[in-house]
Design an enzyme around this catalytic site. Structure first.
Site, short mmCIF file in Angstrom:
data_model
loop_
_atom_site.label_atom_id
_atom_site.label_comp_id
_atom_site.label_asym_id
_atom_site.label_seq_id
_atom_site.Cartn_x
_atom_site.Cartn_y
_atom_site.Cartn_z
N GLY A 199 14.46 15.23 -34.77
CA GLY A 199 14.48 16.45 -33.95
C GLY A 199 14.24 16.10 -32.49
CG ASP B 107 8.89 11.78 -43.25
OD1 ASP B 107 7.79 11.67 -43.81
OD2 ASP B 107 9.33 12.85 -42.79
CD GLU C 262 5.58 17.18 -47.58
OE1 GLU C 262 6.11 16.19 -47.03
OE2 GLU C 262 4.98 18.05 -46.96
CB THR D 277 2.42 -20.31 -47.30
OG1 THR D 277 1.49 -20.78 -46.32
CG2 THR D 277 3.80 -20.45 -46.72
NE ARG E 191 -21.23 -11.00 -27.06
CZ ARG E 191 -22.34 -10.66 -27.70
NH1 ARG E 191 -22.26 -10.19 -28.92
NH2 ARG E 191 -23.51 -10.77 -27.12
N GLY F 225 -3.10 -21.63 -40.39
CA GLY F 225 -1.67 -21.76 -40.08
C GLY F 225 -1.21 -23.20 -40.07
CD GLU G 240 -5.95 -24.25 -40.14
OE1 GLU G 240 -7.06 -24.04 -40.63
OE2 GLU G 240 -4.90 -24.27 -40.81
CD GLN H 1 -7.39 -16.74 -41.14
OE1 GLN H 1 -6.40 -17.01 -40.48
NE2 GLN H 1 -8.46 -17.50 -41.15
#
Ligand code: ATP
Length: 788
Positions: free
Chosen positions: A120, A166, A265, A532, A570, A578, A637, A671
């Site tokens: 719309g 939707d 619905e 993975t 902070r 990864g 890492e 993770q």
């Protein structure tokens, strides 16, 4: 960046003033879209305005049209709903209303509008654009502006973003907010399932979707529902009741303790009578089941956006700005969509017309056409759902000669969606008459114990919502003892193998394929479904488990950022997994609004750390204290052997001279685990069915296989012609891959040869490079560099 900036600006003759608005129903991710438009717009040298309260604000003008600054959208990625407001506006449907809107835009010097809303809102936007020249003419005639004043505003640029839970827009796989709503539904259905199982109840759950069954269909797949009702596939009047009863009873007989039925619905029967949740419940009561109804309602719209919607809205928002800068008056208004993994542009009105025609087709009882007008994935998923739930009564079984013994093995570290994929593969195998065998505890499990468990319906039925690996996984490779692996494959007479795993799975597939000559039993079709969180399987852009991992990181980082809101200044250095692939780090940076991302692909050095410090100082300098939380630096890492997470945090803390505090945060195994996300569950099911079909196709084509040795002697080509074949049919050992908008099976031999970096255990192609650049645009890094 400077060059790109100049290029973009060269496309427009004057400084662009872009307005962005959200309209129609709100959806999670709209704020991420507005943030991206604001920042990308500013980055490219435009002035960006927000229209508050949808078209209502456009008509009112004044304070409803506000210029947005870089800091205004700080923290918006984590906010649900739409912060600039939305409304339904009757007046915009009238020409005088649109004229008022044009007046307000020209008064502010704006002639480009990015609208994020449903069909719309986008219809209204397109109408606005087509009428614009005449509206401008009228404003001159009315004496509101002089000809000279309107001269620079002869054309209005419109770009559409689809904000809708939707997912009803034709030509786009997903819309901003749809996956968040789906996640909410699945979370709640999982909760309902627990109580339903305890009491042995049946639950009928009504979900949103007045004209579109996407939420109901995907929720049905993701939650392992028994039955669904959607508008595009109307239930046969007077007959659906029997089918529903029969399916629920059958599943009970197979061992289910509860039943779940999802009703959209707007569900209908084929005479266009509405089917409500109560109607369904009444049928279940006739079965003697303890049936209840839950209407999920507006909770589906609420909450923060999931990872998918954050990156979708971000990438689409940036592309919308690019589209504004590239458009000429002749270009039809574009709509920014997505196909598989690729952000695409489509002509806006064509997509809107197609979308609206679905509703007309449904009204005309043309249901086949209606479902075909949804994307191809919709039809495919619907057929998969039917095959694995409604038609699991033996009616879809293949003839005896075509039934296969299929092995399923998990290899490597666990990632979410191993169980949902195994479940889907098993259910599909069973409905086709195949025998699925789970290889327990990976290849070393097989080598040590020889255990393969034939999976039954009741074994896997509830695995859709389980993280980890029920059948067990192991990092060991097939070549630990290839002879023993071959022996057990022969013993169970496997006709095909599905491997679920990451780089170890990839390597095992290569080893099995290479051993075909020595062990002819491996001349069976074999396929890897990449699974993975590192997303480092060569040849593909998506691995199962990635979406769950990104959602875990979104939740984790939202929470630590929030924790800093009390202490104010902070910085968190967050270490993510990864391996040698920076994908997860880059994507996390993009969807959490990190200040900086450290990946193995872009080495850390003193210059980059200095830049980060400047960016952090800049960030805190403009911090107005409201709506701000902690700042994030995301470090993969393996990003550097020298600059550890701790060291980075220390350097930054030391150099901040007390202006802000620095902490490290390591989410670790959070993770890998957790409940699989709804998106991972659905993709798992889609890939699993595709892979079983792949094994079936190869077995059909290779009817010439010697029964004892399994050596391929000839194959049938796609025209059914018998062709001699080589012994090693490389295409039959493949990886299911997604690349941009394409899904395909790529032979492992070619992938290994051309696309694999064996040493770093990843693909050669860094397919997320562009997203890192977009992350740098939105964090302000590229702007800072351009200024320097
Ligand atoms: P949702 O999918 O959540 O319903 P939508 O964008 O389709 O979102 P609508 O209520 O249809 O929601 O439209 C939102 C607003 O867009 C309307 O209130 C109206 O202001 C404007 N609009 C819709 N259709 C038109 C149209 N044909 N002409 C002009 N404006 C329109």
């Amino acid at each position: 960046a400077v060059k790109q900036l100049k290029n973009s600006l060269a496309l427009s003759s004057k400084k662009k003033k872009i307005a962005v608005m959200t309209s129609g129903g709100d959806s999670p991710g709209m704020n991420a879209a507005v943030r991206a438009v604001v920042r990308a717009g500013i980055h490219y040298g435009c002035d960006v305005y927000a229209v508050y309260e949808g078209y209502e604000g456009l008509l009112r003008g004044g304070k409803y049209l506000r210029q947005m600054h870089w800091e205004d959208v700080r923290g918006w990625l984590s906010e649900g709903g739409t912060l600039i407001g939305t409304a339904r506006c009757k007046e915009f449907r009238e020409r005088w209303g649109r004229k008022q809107g044009a007046y307000n835009l020209i008064s502010e010097g704006i002639d480009a509008l990015i609208v994020c809303g449903g069909d719309g809102s986008l219809t209204g936007a397109d109408l606005f654009r087509s009428e614009w020249p005449s509206l401008v003419e009228e404003l001159v005639q009315d004496g509101k502006f002089t000809i000279e004043q309107v001269e620079p505003y002869r054309n209005l640029t419109i770009v559409g973003l689809i904000g809708s839970i939707d997912n009803d827009m034709a030509g786009s796989d997903s819309t901003i907010g749809a996956f968040s709503a789906l996640a909410r539904i699945c979370e709640l259905v999982d909760y309902i399932d627990e109580t339903a199982k305890s009491h042995s109840r049946a639950f009928v759950i009504e979900v949103m979707g007045r004209h579109c069954g996407w939420l109901a269909l995907l929720a049905g797949i993701a939650t392992g529902a028994d039955y669904i009702f959607i508008p595009e596939r109307a239930a046969p009047k007077g007959k659906w009741q029997e089918e529903l009863k029969e399916v629920c009873q059958r599943h009970r007989a197979k061992g289910r303790r509860n039943n779940t039925v999802i009703v959209a619905e707007g569900a209908l029967d084929d005479e266009l009578n509405h089917i409500g949740a109560e109607d369904v419940k009444n049928v279940l009561l006739e079965l003697g089941l303890d049936a209840k109804v839950t209407i999920l309602g507006h909770v589906q719209r609420g909450g923060t956006a999931v990872a998918h919607d954050r990156w979708l809205a971000t990438l689409q928002g940036v592309d919308a700005v690019n589209a504004v800068l590239e458009m000429t008056p002749e270009t039809p208004s574009p709509l920014i969509g997505i196909l598989e993994n690729k952000i695409i542009r489509k002509p806006l009105m064509e997509s809107v017309k197609l979308t609206k025609s679905v509703a007309t087709d449904i009204e005309n009882k043309n249901f086949d056409k209606a479902i075909m007008l949804r994307d191809t994935e919709f039809v495919e998923l619907y057929e998969n759902f039917v095959a694995t739930t409604i038609k699991d009564d033996g009616s879809e079984m293949l003839p005896e000669a075509q039934r296969l013994n299929i092995g399923i093995v998990h290899v490597g570290a666990p990632s979410a969606a191993l169980n949902p994929a195994t479940r889907a593969a098993t259910l599909y195998c069973l409905s086709r008459g195949h025998r699925p065998f789970a290889i327990l505890n990976g290849f070393s499990g097989l080598i040590q114990t020889g255990q393969m468990q034939e999976l039954a319906w009741a074994d896997v039925e509830s695995w859709h919502s389980l993280g980890g690996s029920v059948i067990g996984t192991n990092r060991s490779l097939a070549d630990e003892d290839m002879g023993t692996v071959a022996y057990y494959f022969q013993k169970k007479k496997l006709d095909g193998l599905i491997i679920l795993g990451g780089f170890e799975g990839f390597k095992s597939l290569k080893q099995l394929r290479d051993s075909r000559e020595q062990y002819p039993i491996f001349n069976i079709p074999m396929v890897l479904i990449p699974a993975t969180i590192s997303n480092n399987v060569p040849g593909t852009e998506y691995s199962l488990g990635v979406d769950t991992c990104l959602n875990a990181l979104v939740k984790y980082t939202d929470e630590i950022k929030q924790s800093a809101s009390a202490s104010r200044r902070r910085v968190f250095v967050v270490e993510v997994q990864g391996g040698h692939s920076g994908y997860i780090a880059s994507f996390t940076g993009l969807i959490t609004g990190a200040v900086s991302v450290y990946t193995p692909e872009d080495k850390i050095n003193l210059a980059t750390i200095k830049e980060d410090l400047e960016l952090l100082c800049e960030n805190f300098r403009h911090d107005r204290g409201e709506n701000h939380n902690g700042k994030l630096l995301i470090r993969n890492e393996q990003a550097s052997s020298l600059y550890s997470t701790e060291l980075l945090a220390n350097i930054i803390a030391e150099s901040s001279k007390g202006k802000f505090g620095v902490r490290t945060a390591i989410p670790g195994h959070v993770q890998q685990g957790g409940i699989p996300s709804s998106k991972d569950r659905v993709i798992a099911s889609r890939y699993a069915v595709k892979c079983v079909n792949f094994l079936e196709d190869w077995n059909e084509r290779n009817k010439g296989v010697d029964a004892d040795t399994k050596v391929l002697r000839f194959k049938y080509d796609i025209h059914g012609e018998k062709r001699p074949t080589v012994q090693h049919e490389d295409d039959s050992a493949a990886v299911i891959c997604v690349n941009g908008s394409k899904l395909s099976f790529k032979p492992i031999a070619e992938l290994w040869e051309n696309e694999t970096n064996v040493k770093l255990r990843k693909g050669e192609d860094i397919h997320w490079k562009e997203f890192t650049r977009i992350g740098d645009i939105l964090s302000g890094r590229l702007r800072l560099r351009a200024e320097v």
